[in-house]
Design an enzyme around this catalytic site. Structure first.
Site, PDB file in Angstrom:
ATOM      1  N   LYS A 104       0.848  -1.191   0.000  1.00 41.10           N
ATOM      2  CA  LYS A 104       0.000   0.000   0.000  1.00 41.10           C
ATOM      3  C   LYS A 104       0.883   1.240   0.000  1.00 41.10           C
ATOM      4  O   LYS A 104       1.940   1.272   0.658  1.00 41.10           O
ATOM      5  CB  LYS A 104      -0.887  -0.035   1.249  1.00 41.10           C
ATOM      6  CG  LYS A 104      -1.916   1.088   1.356  1.00 41.10           C
ATOM      7  CD  LYS A 104      -2.761   0.866   2.604  1.00 41.10           C
ATOM      8  CE  LYS A 104      -3.795   1.930   2.839  1.00 41.10           C
ATOM      9  NZ  LYS A 104      -4.596   1.658   4.053  1.00 41.10           N
ATOM     10  N   SER A 185      -9.337   1.755   3.304  1.00 38.16           N
ATOM     11  CA  SER A 185      -8.482   2.557   2.438  1.00 38.16           C
ATOM     12  C   SER A 185      -7.475   1.748   1.629  1.00 38.16           C
ATOM     13  O   SER A 185      -6.842   2.264   0.709  1.00 38.16           O
ATOM     14  CB  SER A 185      -7.728   3.593   3.280  1.00 38.16           C
ATOM     15  OG  SER A 185      -6.862   2.966   4.219  1.00 38.16           O
ATOM     16  N   SER A 209      -9.861  -0.823   7.190  1.00 40.90           N
ATOM     17  CA  SER A 209      -9.152  -0.543   5.942  1.00 40.90           C
ATOM     18  C   SER A 209      -8.435  -1.747   5.343  1.00 40.90           C
ATOM     19  O   SER A 209      -7.975  -1.678   4.207  1.00 40.90           O
ATOM     20  CB  SER A 209      -8.156   0.606   6.141  1.00 40.90           C
ATOM     21  OG  SER A 209      -8.841   1.826   6.278  1.00 40.90           O
TER      22      SER A 209
END
Length: 511
Positions: A104, A185, A209
């Site tokens: 990420k 996210s 997330s």
């Protein structure tokens, strides 16, 4: 059609079939299968990296244009070649030998990729050190293939944000329906693994997330006990909740990845030693005799989702689990305010510390970030604003009595009076609920359309949470959440693995 045309057509169709068959085989390979093929000299890491790079070009950048992978590691192929030589001479370097992994884009790595949080303000934020967990992955033999898009600032800039959208990289799409949200996210990590753009990925979670994008992209996600995975080198939201976690197509791959990235980091203020041999819990019969509580007050927001959940309960029972009803959280509606206040305080503190230690010409504080966004509103705020940033900037220090009161309340409501209470009162091994609903339509004007989720209790308490594919609603994946007490990953892995093996719900998206 003449003979030459027929021959050329036949050859073309044969080559397309060969590529398609080859792609299908490589796409769904697990870590164990990759290593078995390497041992039989049927696959090299170099070949695997080239396959994923080609697939990213065809599917992520063109074709459906998922926009999940936003940076590629220029050193990935040379790393793969070096690992192939090591494998030929002495075998595996570690449990992730030659495995391409995506990070990420809020995790530091020194592979020539910026750590941006999806913001133009950090496009030149090139770290000088690997995050602690990235070093663990490399020590285990992993190849950092690239970085994935995310909801900008891990979805902590505006109350009207759209999951998977960042000012720097744009919108990530859900591979099961590109008009719908990938959730956030860790949007890019979820979409990329669902679409077979790498073997496994790393996401991060403050509240949902890892688990939400895993569920809505039809994969497995694990949020481990707080502090068992280091937060060093991760752009923070809140140190009392933040953690990285594995995202994979199978429970086994997620557990192998978790095992490799888990190591005590004495410099992490929430460091927690994990004595668990995670891989040993990948065993058959893991549900037999397990007492499982049903959190009914985390259901009821989507009728068809509830029907899928009822089937999941029946499947768990068929595998020997003992189902315990009436195990609702009595205070589930009371912890939200306390959590949000804690996040505001800790975000300002943590982000200021991260930014001030950066070496690039980037904003050095939350206040400077707010000004940057205002000055560059055409690229950073075309759809939603930065009211969460502004609320956080107004908070005082972590010595504030208000902050300490909210922190104590949030932990008490989700630990002693929350998960721990249910486990003790009903003698449970774990609690289940639907992870969240099916994907909603991406909407930059009105933002996300959450109906409900099961992430908050485990997120606020810092306890482990696994989501595993549970089925589909109108062709969109939904997940089954399993959570328990501190350092109870072993029980969750046993339950999730047994459920996965018995049901086999995951199906690749039709790309």
């Amino acid at each position: 059609m003449n003979i030459t045309t027929k021959v050329l057509t036949s050859l073309l169709l044969s080559s397309l079939f060969f590529f398609s068959a080859k792609a299908t085989v490589f796409s769904e390979l697990s870590i164990t299968e990759i290593h078995e093929m390497m041992a039989k000299k049927k696959l090299t890491s170099e070949k695997l990296v080239k396959f994923y790079l080609k697939r990213i070009e065809q599917i992520d950048n063109n074709g459906p244009k998922l926009n999940a992978v936003v940076q590629l590691n220029k050193n990935a192929l040379s790393r793969a070649k070096a690992l192939d030589l090591i494998f030929k001479k002495s075998g595996k370097l570690g449990p992730l030998h030659g495995i391409p992994i995506l990070l990420k884009d809020n995790i530091d790595t020194i592979d020539g990729m910026a750590n941006t949080a999806g913001s133009h303000a950090l496009k030149n934020n090139f770290p000088t050190n690997d995050a602690f967990l990235v070093q663990q992955l490399k020590d285990a033999g992993a190849i950092i293939l690239g970085k994935t898009n995310l909801s900008e600032w891990a979805n902590f800039r505006s109350t009207a944000s759209s999951s998977g959208w960042s000012g720097l990289w744009g919108q990530t799409q859900n591979p099961y329906d590109v008009t719908t949200s990938p959730c956030g996210s860790s949007s890019g990590s979820g979409a990329a693994i669902a679409a077979n753009l790498a073997t496994v990925a790393i996401g991060t979670e403050t509240d949902g997330s890892v688990t939400c994008p895993s569920a809505m992209n039809g994969i497995v996600g694990i949020k481990p006990t707080l502090g068992t995975v280091s937060r060093d080198g991760i752009i923070p939201i809140a140190h009392s909740q933040d953690t990285a976690g594995p995202m994979a197509r199978t429970v086994t791959d997620a557990v192998i990845l978790l095992s490799a990235m888990t190591k005590l980091d004495k410099n992490d203020r929430a460091a927690t030693h994990s004595p668990i041999n995670y891989i040993s819990h990948l065993k058959s019969g893991g549900l037999k005799g397990k007492r499982i509580g049903i959190a009914r007050n985390l259901t009821g927001y989507h009728q068809q989702l509830d029907l899928v959940f009822e089937q999941a309960i029946a499947d768990l029972k068929a595998q020997g689990a003992v189902i315990v009803e009436n195990t609702n959280f009595e205070n589930s509606g009371t912890w939200g305010e306390a959590e949000f206040e804690v996040l505001l305080y800790e975000f300002k503190y943590g982000l200021n510390n991260y930014l001030k230690n950066s070496t690039s010409e980037i904003p050095k504080s939350l206040a400077e970030l707010i000004k940057y966004n205002s000055d560059n509103s055409n690229i950073e705020m075309p759809y939603f604003q930065q009211e969460i940033f502004e609320m956080a900037q107004e908070k005082s220090s972590l010595s504030s009595q208000e902050y300490l009161n909210y922190l104590g309340l949030a932990k008490r409501l989700t630990q002693k009076e929350g998960i721990d209470k249910l486990l003790i009162d009903h003698q449970l091994d774990l609690i289940i609920a639907p992870t969240t609903g099916p994907a909603w339509k991406t909407d930059w004007i009105n933002g996300d359309h959450y109906l409900g989720a099961a992430s908050s209790a485990a997120a606020i308490s810092g306890y482990p949470h696994i989501t595993v594919p549970m089925g589909y609603v109108h062709g969109l994946p939904v997940g089954l959440s399993m959570f328990s007490g501190k350092l109870q990953e072993g029980k969750l892995i046993e339950a999730a693995y047994n459920y996965e093996q018995a049901t086999r719900h995951r199906k690749p998206p039709s790309l």
